[in-house]
Design a protein around this motif. Structure first.
Motif, PDB file in Angstrom:
ATOM      1  N   ALA A   1      21.807  42.188  -8.223  1.00 15.00           N
ATOM      2  CA  ALA A   1      22.895  42.512  -7.286  1.00 15.00           C
ATOM      3  C   ALA A   1      24.108  43.084  -8.017  1.00 15.00           C
ATOM      4  CB  ALA A   1      23.302  41.246  -6.520  1.00 15.00           C
ATOM      5  N   PHE A   2      24.308  42.695  -9.282  1.00 13.62           N
ATOM      6  CA  PHE A   2      25.457  43.218 -10.032  1.00 13.62           C
ATOM      7  C   PHE A   2      25.088  44.451 -10.847  1.00 13.62           C
ATOM      8  CE2 PHE A   2      28.523  42.666 -13.761  1.00 13.62           C
ATOM      9  CZ  PHE A   2      29.574  43.293 -13.096  1.00 13.62           C
ATOM     10  N   VAL A   3      23.964  44.387 -11.568  1.00 14.97           N
ATOM     11  CA  VAL A   3      23.690  45.475 -12.523  1.00 14.97           C
ATOM     12  C   VAL A   3      23.010  46.697 -11.895  1.00 14.97           C
ATOM     13  CG1 VAL A   3      23.579  43.899 -14.495  1.00 14.97           C
ATOM     14  CG2 VAL A   3      21.470  44.571 -13.363  1.00 14.97           C
ATOM     15  N   MET A   4      22.304  46.511 -10.753  1.00 13.60           N
ATOM     16  CA  MET A   4      21.566  47.667 -10.210  1.00 13.60           C
ATOM     17  C   MET A   4      22.429  48.602  -9.386  1.00 13.60           C
ATOM     18  SD  MET A   4      17.661  46.529  -9.565  1.00 13.60           S
ATOM     19  CE  MET A   4      17.279  48.057  -8.775  1.00 13.60           C
ATOM     20  N   ARG A   5      23.430  48.071  -8.756  1.00 10.93           N
ATOM     21  CA  ARG A   5      24.402  48.890  -8.021  1.00 10.93           C
ATOM     22  C   ARG A   5      23.724  49.869  -7.066  1.00 10.93           C
ATOM     23  NH1 ARG A   5      25.980  52.016 -11.810  1.00 10.93           N
ATOM     24  NH2 ARG A   5      27.978  52.636 -10.985  1.00 10.93           N
ATOM     25  N   GLY A   6      22.708  49.374  -6.367  1.00  8.33           N
ATOM     26  CA  GLY A   6      22.069  50.189  -5.334  1.00  8.33           C
ATOM     27  C   GLY A   6      21.010  51.149  -5.843  1.00  8.33           C
ATOM     28  N   ASP A   7      20.788  51.191  -7.176  1.00 10.72           N
ATOM     29  CA  ASP A   7      19.760  52.088  -7.714  1.00 10.72           C
ATOM     30  C   ASP A   7      18.361  51.558  -7.387  1.00 10.72           C
ATOM     31  OD1 ASP A   7      21.774  53.535  -8.739  1.00 10.72           O
ATOM     32  OD2 ASP A   7      21.486  52.932 -10.831  1.00 10.72           O
ATOM     33  N   GLU A   8      17.389  52.440  -7.421  1.00 15.04           N
ATOM     34  CA  GLU A   8      16.010  52.020  -7.144  1.00 15.04           C
ATOM     35  C   GLU A   8      15.390  51.350  -8.363  1.00 15.04           C
ATOM     36  OE1 GLU A   8      13.588  55.100  -5.507  1.00 15.04           O
ATOM     37  OE2 GLU A   8      14.952  55.400  -3.816  1.00 15.04           O
ATOM     38  N   LYS A   9      15.600  51.943  -9.526  1.00 16.25           N
ATOM     39  CA  LYS A   9      15.049  51.388 -10.765  1.00 16.25           C
ATOM     40  C   LYS A   9      16.085  50.490 -11.434  1.00 16.25           C
ATOM     41  CE  LYS A   9      11.889  54.737 -12.876  1.00 16.25           C
ATOM     42  NZ  LYS A   9      11.749  55.657 -14.012  1.00 16.25           N
ATOM     43  N   PRO A  10      15.649  49.367 -12.015  1.00 16.04           N
ATOM     44  CA  PRO A  10      16.629  48.574 -12.766  1.00 16.04           C
ATOM     45  C   PRO A  10      17.034  49.295 -14.054  1.00 16.04           C
ATOM     46  CG  PRO A  10      14.445  47.573 -12.915  1.00 16.04           C
ATOM     47  CD  PRO A  10      14.315  48.748 -11.992  1.00 16.04           C
ATOM     48  N   PRO A  11      18.273  49.108 -14.494  1.00 26.24           N
ATOM     49  CA  PRO A  11      18.685  49.727 -15.759  1.00 26.24           C
ATOM     50  C   PRO A  11      18.275  48.841 -16.929  1.00 26.24           C
ATOM     51  CG  PRO A  11      20.507  48.504 -14.845  1.00 26.24           C
ATOM     52  CD  PRO A  11      19.358  48.328 -13.881  1.00 26.24           C
ATOM     53  N   LEU A  12      18.363  49.369 -18.120  1.00 25.39           N
ATOM     54  CA  LEU A  12      18.238  48.532 -19.320  1.00 25.39           C
ATOM     55  C   LEU A  12      19.603  47.894 -19.566  1.00 25.39           C
ATOM     56  CD1 LEU A  12      16.223  51.040 -21.522  1.00 25.39           C
ATOM     57  CD2 LEU A  12      15.368  48.878 -20.557  1.00 25.39           C
ATOM     58  N   ILE A  13      19.587  46.622 -19.930  1.00 28.43           N
ATOM     59  CA  ILE A  13      20.864  45.931 -20.137  1.00 28.43           C
ATOM     60  C   ILE A  13      21.092  45.728 -21.643  1.00 28.43           C
ATOM     61  CG2 ILE A  13      22.227  43.875 -19.648  1.00 28.43           C
ATOM     62  CD1 ILE A  13      20.490  43.428 -17.169  1.00 28.43           C
ATOM     63  N   LEU A  14      22.185  46.273 -22.116  1.00 23.71           N
ATOM     64  CA  LEU A  14      22.552  46.081 -23.518  1.00 23.71           C
ATOM     65  C   LEU A  14      23.592  44.976 -23.614  1.00 23.71           C
ATOM     66  CD1 LEU A  14      22.803  49.845 -24.448  1.00 23.71           C
ATOM     67  CD2 LEU A  14      21.113  48.224 -25.341  1.00 23.71           C
ATOM     68  N   CYS A  15      23.677  44.364 -24.755  1.00 23.74           N
ATOM     69  CA  CYS A  15      24.712  43.352 -24.947  1.00 23.74           C
ATOM     70  C   CYS A  15      25.114  43.321 -26.417  1.00 23.74           C
ATOM     71  CB  CYS A  15      24.261  41.981 -24.470  1.00 23.74           C
ATOM     72  SG  CYS A  15      22.568  41.603 -24.839  1.00 23.74           S
ATOM     73  N   CYS A  16      26.387  43.050 -26.622  1.00 23.68           N
ATOM     74  CA  CYS A  16      26.942  42.965 -27.966  1.00 23.68           C
ATOM     75  C   CYS A  16      27.701  41.648 -28.035  1.00 23.68           C
ATOM     76  CB  CYS A  16      27.874  44.159 -28.161  1.00 23.68           C
ATOM     77  SG  CYS A  16      29.051  43.933 -29.464  1.00 23.68           S
ATOM     78  N   ALA A  17      27.311  40.784 -28.950  1.00 23.21           N
ATOM     79  CA  ALA A  17      27.972  39.471 -29.043  1.00 23.21           C
ATOM     80  C   ALA A  17      27.695  38.861 -30.408  1.00 23.21           C
ATOM     81  CB  ALA A  17      27.450  38.549 -27.946  1.00 23.21           C
ATOM     82  N   THR A  18      28.365  37.752 -30.680  1.00 23.58           N
ATOM     83  CA  THR A  18      28.072  37.014 -31.908  1.00 23.58           C
ATOM     84  C   THR A  18      26.767  36.238 -31.684  1.00 23.58           C
ATOM     85  OG1 THR A  18      29.346  35.134 -31.129  1.00 23.58           O
ATOM     86  CG2 THR A  18      30.503  36.724 -32.524  1.00 23.58           C
TER      87      THR A  18
ATOM     88  N   ILE B   1      18.114  43.760 -23.212  1.00 27.82           N
ATOM     89  CA  ILE B   1      17.424  42.928 -22.223  1.00 27.82           C
ATOM     90  C   ILE B   1      16.673  43.874 -21.283  1.00 27.82           C
ATOM     91  CG2 ILE B   1      17.746  41.316 -20.301  1.00 27.82           C
ATOM     92  CD1 ILE B   1      20.437  40.524 -21.751  1.00 27.82           C
ATOM     93  N   ILE B   2      15.373  43.655 -21.176  1.00 20.48           N
ATOM     94  CA  ILE B   2      14.570  44.433 -20.219  1.00 20.48           C
ATOM     95  C   ILE B   2      14.436  43.536 -18.984  1.00 20.48           C
ATOM     96  CG2 ILE B   2      12.404  45.655 -19.828  1.00 20.48           C
ATOM     97  CD1 ILE B   2      12.045  45.794 -22.895  1.00 20.48           C
ATOM     98  N   PRO B   3      15.178  43.841 -17.932  1.00 22.44           N
ATOM     99  CA  PRO B   3      15.360  42.877 -16.842  1.00 22.44           C
ATOM    100  C   PRO B   3      14.086  42.233 -16.305  1.00 22.44           C
ATOM    101  CG  PRO B   3      16.800  44.733 -16.504  1.00 22.44           C
ATOM    102  CD  PRO B   3      15.940  45.078 -17.686  1.00 22.44           C
ATOM    103  N   THR B   4      13.076  43.058 -15.984  1.00 28.92           N
ATOM    104  CA  THR B   4      11.920  42.480 -15.287  1.00 28.92           C
ATOM    105  C   THR B   4      11.051  41.590 -16.167  1.00 28.92           C
ATOM    106  OG1 THR B   4      10.831  44.597 -15.683  1.00 28.92           O
ATOM    107  CG2 THR B   4      11.743  44.229 -13.484  1.00 28.92           C
TER     108      THR B   4
END
Lengths: 215, 187
Positions: A132-149, A191-194
């Motif tokens: 609900a937050f990351v797809m923003r109405g798109d049909e395909k899920p995006p790839l999720i990147l993250c940068c952290a310690t 992160i590969i969502p599915t």
């Protein structure tokens, strides 16, 4: 009992409320400044995410989290390339299901200090990894990147059951010196969502609410 | 208990009323949230002032540099980012006075106090080099290099008043820069 309402910031006022909580916390804790157009990690000036989750108790803003929907931090400053992403997808046989040009990055999660230690951080973190937050109405899920310690990856991603695949060690910038260290370096991860996000988190609806126990 | 301190010549009320003046209040969070606003504000206010000068283009650079430096410091180091900082300008004919007023925490004030003592006692060129070396070694930009440059290159008279507030460890910090109007016009 207090209840925290969580929603995607859509209106201009909500975006500004989310930005100002992030700015306030980041400047207070790390001395970081923000700008849309004079970003300079060597001078402590960070770029803004393009989308936000906003957590409120009544009219008070108590939590916020950002999402880069273009020009992700990992790609812009972390030397992560499309080839890095393609390799990860190939290792899972998922090249056809994802488009390496469609990347987002969850970032700048903040909880107002008087609401710390009540489970709000992990709850918000999980909502930030929902379709609900990351797809923003798109049909395909995006790839999720993250940068952290690495400590954040352990405390948030691993503790939530989200797999974050190491891509590269994040380069050292002065802007991060107050939270990274030699013992706790920063990584760029994917992160590969599915396959990497538990369904209960991926399918979490928004808006949603969390009842906080009284202290 | 903390006491009030003055660095430089921080004269009191002006003998004559200014020919021109303004005062602007900023919420620090607005500038921290959009850092470019410091430069935009400095450029705008400098243009407003310089417009009345004989040689506006020459004055613009000095005025913008001084306003930007004072504003950035006041915003960055103010204790409460939702409490206004005040920037004021007074033109007395022969002199121009630009001043910021904000509150700082005890720890920040102490660091600033030490820096000002060095600025008042050491050779400015030596201090400039020392601060550049310190910046390079520590990757930190909070070294007062901007203030040193302002005094060194723009012939500014810098004065600072630090006054403890009655509650908590916060201090009121007023940073005042006085410039010679003729020099600014010919800079």
């Amino acid at each position: 009992m207090k209840s925290v309402e969580l929603r995607v910031a859509v209106r201009n006022g909500d975006v500004m409320r989310a930005q100002y909580l992030i700015v306030d916390m980041y400047h207070q804790n790390y001395g970081i400044l923000f700008s849309n157009d004079i970003v300079d990690l060597n001078s402590g000036i960070e770029p803004y995410p393009q989308s936000y989750l906003l957590g409120t108790v009544g009219s008070e803003v108590v939590a916020a989290c950002g999402l880069y929907t273009r020009d992700t931090y990992c790609e812009r400053y972390g030397e992560v390339t499309k080839d890095d992403l393609q390799q990860q997808l190939a290792s899972e046989g998922l090249e056809a299901r994802y488009d390496v040009r469609r990347t987002v990055e969850v970032t700048k999660l903040v909880i107002r200090s008087d609401y710390n230690g009540r489970g709000l951080g992990r709850w918000l973190f999980q909502a930030a990894h929902s379709a609900a937050f990351v797809m923003r109405g798109d049909e395909k899920p995006p790839l999720i990147l993250c940068c952290a310690t690495r400590s954040i990856f352990a405390a948030m991603h691993e503790a939530s059951g989200i797999r974050a695949r190491p891509l590269r060690k994040f380069p050292d910038y002065p802007v991060h010196e107050r939270y990274r260290s030699a013992d706790n370096p920063m990584d760029s991860r994917l992160i590969i969502p599915t396959v990497d996000i538990p369904p209960a988190i991926w399918n979490k609806p928004l808006p949603c609410a969390l009842t906080l126990e009284e202290r | 208990m903390s006491i009030s301190r003055i660095h430089g010549v921080f004269d009191g009320a002006a003998v004559e009323p200014p020919l021109s003046k303004f005062e602007v209040k900023f919420t620090p969070l607005d500038l921290i949230a959009h850092w470019k606003r410091c430069g935009m504000t400095a450029d705008f206010l400098a243009y407003f002032i310089a417009y009345a000068f004989e040689n506006p283009k020459a004055a613009l650079n000095t005025l913008s540099t001084v306003i930007n430096e004072l504003l950035e410091n006041a915003v960055k180091f103010s204790a409460n980012k939702r409490e206004p900082v005040v920037l004021s300008f007074d033109h007395f004919g022969d002199t121009i006075r630009i001043e910021t007023c904000n509150t700082c925490s005890g720890a920040i004030t102490q660091r600033f106090d030490s820096f000002l003592q060095r600025l008042g006692s050491e050779d400015i060129e030596d201090l400039f080099i020392a601060q550049i070396e310190q910046n390079a070694a520590t990757n930190r930009s909070e070294s007062g290099l901007g203030l040193i440059t302002m005094v060194k290159d723009h012939n500014s008279n810098l004065a600072v008043s630090i006054r403890p507030l009655e509650v908590g460890d916060a201090h009121e910090v007023r940073v005042r820069v006085t410039l010679n109007a003729n020099e600014v016009d010919q800079s």
